[in-house]
Design an enzyme around this catalytic site. Structure first.
Site, PDB file in Angstrom:
ATOM      1  N   MET A  30      -8.090   6.493   3.360  1.00  0.00           N
ATOM      2  CA  MET A  30      -8.130   7.867   2.185  1.00  0.00           C
ATOM      3  C   MET A  30      -6.644   7.703   1.101  1.00  0.00           C
ATOM      4  SD  MET A  30     -10.917   8.716   2.045  1.00  0.00           S
ATOM      5  CE  MET A  30     -11.022  10.546   1.206  1.00  0.00           C
ATOM      6  N   ARG A  31      -6.053   6.714   0.608  1.00  0.00           N
ATOM      7  CA  ARG A  31      -4.345   6.846   0.730  1.00  0.00           C
ATOM      8  C   ARG A  31      -4.636   6.511  -1.155  1.00  0.00           C
ATOM      9  NH1 ARG A  31      -0.859   3.745   3.632  1.00  0.00           N
ATOM     10  NH2 ARG A  31      -0.034   5.528   3.983  1.00  0.00           N
ATOM     11  N   ALA A  32      -5.055   5.978  -1.617  1.00  0.00           N
ATOM     12  CA  ALA A  32      -5.842   5.487  -2.882  1.00  0.00           C
ATOM     13  C   ALA A  32      -6.364   7.557  -3.640  1.00  0.00           C
ATOM     14  CB  ALA A  32      -6.655   4.696  -3.111  1.00  0.00           C
ATOM     15  N   ASP A  61       0.882  -1.245  -0.108  1.00  0.00           N
ATOM     16  CA  ASP A  61       0.521  -0.010   0.405  1.00  0.00           C
ATOM     17  C   ASP A  61       0.694   1.676   0.067  1.00  0.00           C
ATOM     18  OD1 ASP A  61      -2.692   1.544   0.590  1.00  0.00           O
ATOM     19  OD2 ASP A  61      -2.268   2.147   2.594  1.00  0.00           O
TER      20      ASP A  61
END
Length: 656
Positions: free
Chosen positions: A275-277, A194
């Site tokens: 929320m990283r995406a 990730d």
């Protein structure tokens, strides 16, 4: 020094080239993970990127390449005053080898100065060298876990912290993380997966003309590296100028609210975690707009960003196939366009309400297949049973202390674990405190003068460390008719899949042997790619008699061969059976007696074993317990495998 293969000379791999260039424009994207089969120029193109990056202004004599315009206030070589002397240096490309030590990565105490001058001085590591440059990890999926943890911390915080050997240091470490891997050698831990902003899948072209050009250029490079590089010097220079121009334009790129809503809608539709995406897609879209010379993000920029940033984030399970289906993506973008134009999201929709296509397909996949009637234990084979719900299994360990194949399962001696004691004969690295303590009482008699220590060879103490190791977990699964009740086999398959996921997380190698009918079969030779084992297990067909002795002997033969190949990795045999041993009528002898003899041979070989008891019904013969005694191992009921509530799995097993 041999000239690097030019970035511009690489044939094909457009997505990989674009992903690397976008990260060069906007390092905040978070790096690139390059997945692909061997021999696809993954390493070549990554190394070629360094030559395109602009040179850096750095404070002179600063080992941490501090930016003179914004120096790190906590720099160990600081503080740097305004107007300090500066120098220009090329962007660094630091390669982290798979076998690197912790000291090499984060730095350590300068032993030479500590022992000769009596001062505590810090020797920087690779994280310091990579600051403001590229940190490249080839075969990142094989990186030792303790190095992965350190890498994750530095990548997330932009700083490296060193707390060891009496040294406490913190320094800036912001870098472009690029990793390459071959999925056949095992998958990457989800935590590290990730952290990569983008992922690209590369495969060798099947087009004859393309393959011909690849060979032609490679042979030309090998014949004259310098001359070949000069031929592509202009093309590389143009790319380098484009990177500088795009970086300068980056702050002025607008991200309209319409496109921001489109990004949120697509990420919600694919149900990515966290929320990283969303942030990565937004940064990638902005970088792509700057790269193409635009002044605002458009739908085309978002589509490119989604294709690069979401494939590895859709994986809900280590056994899921990575990637985005083009039809699903197009449908999600169409649905997202409706939400992007809407001023407010619909009140009655939950997160991802606009992404109907991916979710709808997911619901269709969850439909139950109709049950088929059970066949008798001596009859033909049955189709594969659908696995029951998986769970978090209890930790199975190999007893004793191993030699440290990297992993997270059993106790081991290692070069990277915690220090448990000092020794004069074994260990890894110098135990500084114990060495100083051994030498201190003799300083007067040795005539010490000055601040340094007078050392003798007998003073040296080594650090004995203890950590965790990965094991070879060999599953021997009874697929015979006696285990073939569909509900029971469903529960068994779900349990083994849970253990496979656990093996993936603990960095084990896994193998799979099945036995039914007349013989045993090595369904999967030992591998680090546990998703391959899961695929084989899901397609497991059952039926026929139970050649239990054949299964145990096949396991013994495979483990003996693997012991020669990888002697440091200790095996753990997980035998999944109800203990009933039968053979075809044409074979003579006592099948159960033969199975016990085979089990005794495995016990004599020192193989750690766990028997998973799948026996059910009112009359229980206790055969798995007898097998466990013969193996010198332990016996667990199917229900005992779970560290959580697995009542549903147990009910399915007992209902058969």
């Amino acid at each position: 020094m041999t000239a690097r293969y030019p970035f511009s000379a690489v044939v094909g791999h457009e997505d990989l080239r674009l992903g690397l260039l976008l990260n060069a424009v906007h390092p905040g994207i978070g790096g690139v993970l390059v997945r692909g089969e061997k021999g696809t120029a993954k390493s070549t193109i990554v190394r070629g990127l360094a030559a395109l990056l602009p040179a850096l202004d750095a404070v002179r004599d600063c080992r941490f390449a501090c930016d003179p315009h914004r120096p790190d206030p906590g720099c160990p070589d600081g503080p740097h005053e305004a107007g300090a002397s500066t120098t220009t240096k090329p962007s660094s490309l630091v390669e982290l080898p798979v076998g690197a030590t912790e000291d090499r990565l984060v730095g350590s105490l300068d032993l030479e100065r500590a022992l000769t001058e009596g001062v505590r001085a810090y020797q920087p590591g690779l994280l310091a060298a990579a600051h403001r440059g590229v940190l490249y990890v080839d075969e990142v999926n094989l990186l030792h876990d303790h190095l992965v943890d350190l890498l994750l911390d530095a990548a997330a915080m932009g700083r490296a912290h060193v707390e060891r050997d009496g040294v406490s240091v913190s320094h800036a470490s912001s870098f472009l993380l690029v990793g390459t891997m071959n999925p056949e050698e095992g998958e990457l831990r989800p935590q590290l997966l990730d952290r990569f902003g983008l992922t690209v899948q590369v495969n060798a072209s099947r087009d004859v003309a393309t393959r011909t050009e690849v060979v032609r250029r490679r042979l030309a490079y090998e014949a004259d590296p310098v001359g070949f590089a000069q031929q592509w010097e202009k093309a590389d220079a143009e790319l380098a100028e484009s990177i500088v121009a795009a970086r300068a334009a980056l702050p002025g790129i607008a991200l309209p609210d319409t496109e921001l809503r489109r990004i949120a809608a697509v990420c919600a539709a694919f149900e990515v975690d966290g929320m990283r995406a969303d942030l990565v897609v937004a940064r990638t879209a902005i970088a792509h707009a700057a790269w193409r010379g635009g002044d605002a993000v458009t739908e085309a920029d978002v589509e490119v960003a989604v294709r690069l940033a979401l494939p590895h984030r859709r994986r809900r399970d280590p056994f899921d196939e990575p990637g985005l289906d083009s039809e699903q993506l197009e449908q999600a973008l169409r649905d997202a366009a409706e939400q992007a134009e809407a001023p407010e999201p619909p009140d009655d929709d939950g997160p991802g309400g606009g992404g109907g296509a991916p979710r709808g397909e997911g619901r269709q996949q969850k439909q139950e297949r109709p049950e088929q009637p059970e066949q008798g234990s001596g009859g033909g084979e049955q189709p594969p049973a659908k696995p029951a719900q998986q769970f978090r299994p209890r930790l199975l360990q190999v007893p004793g202390l191993g030699e440290g194949a990297p992993g997270r399962r059993s106790r081991s001696r290692s070069s990277s674990g915690r220090v448990v004691r000092s020794s004069t004969v074994d260990g890894h690295g110098v135990h500084l405190t114990a060495t100083v303590q051994a030498a201190a009482p003799h300083q007067h008699t040795r005539g010490r003068s000055g601040s340094g220590l007078e050392l003798r060879s007998g003073d040296l103490r080594r650090a004995v460390r203890e950590g965790r190791e990965g094991n070879l977990v060999l599953f021997a699964v009874d697929a015979s008719g006696s285990m073939a009740a569909r509900a029971r086999m469903s529960a068994v398959t779900g349990a083994v899949l849970s253990l496979l996921r656990d093996a993936y997380q603990r960095r084990d190698k896994v193998g799979l042997i099945t036995f039914r009918g007349r013989e045993a079969e090595v369904a999967l030779p030992p591998t680090s790619s546990v998703d391959a084992a899961a695929t084989r297990l899901r397609g497991l067909r059952t039926g026929g008699r139970t050649p239990l002795a054949h299964g145990l002997l096949a396991a013994r033969k495979l483990l003996a061969a693997e012991r020669l190949r990888d002697p440091r990795r200790r095996p753990l045999l997980v035998l999944v059976t109800d203990g009933r041993a039968t053979v075809p009528a044409s074979q003579r002898g006592d099948a159960l007696h033969d199975a016990m003899r085979a089990a005794a041979l495995l016990e004599a070989d020192g193989v750690a074993s766990v028997v998973v008891d799948c026996e059910n019904g009112v009359v229980r013969l206790g055969l798995p317990d007898r097998l466990a005694i013969a193996l010198g191992g332990t016996c667990l009921q199917l229900a005992e495998l779970s560290a959580e509530n697995v009542a549903g799995v147990v009910r399915a097993a007992r209902a058969a």
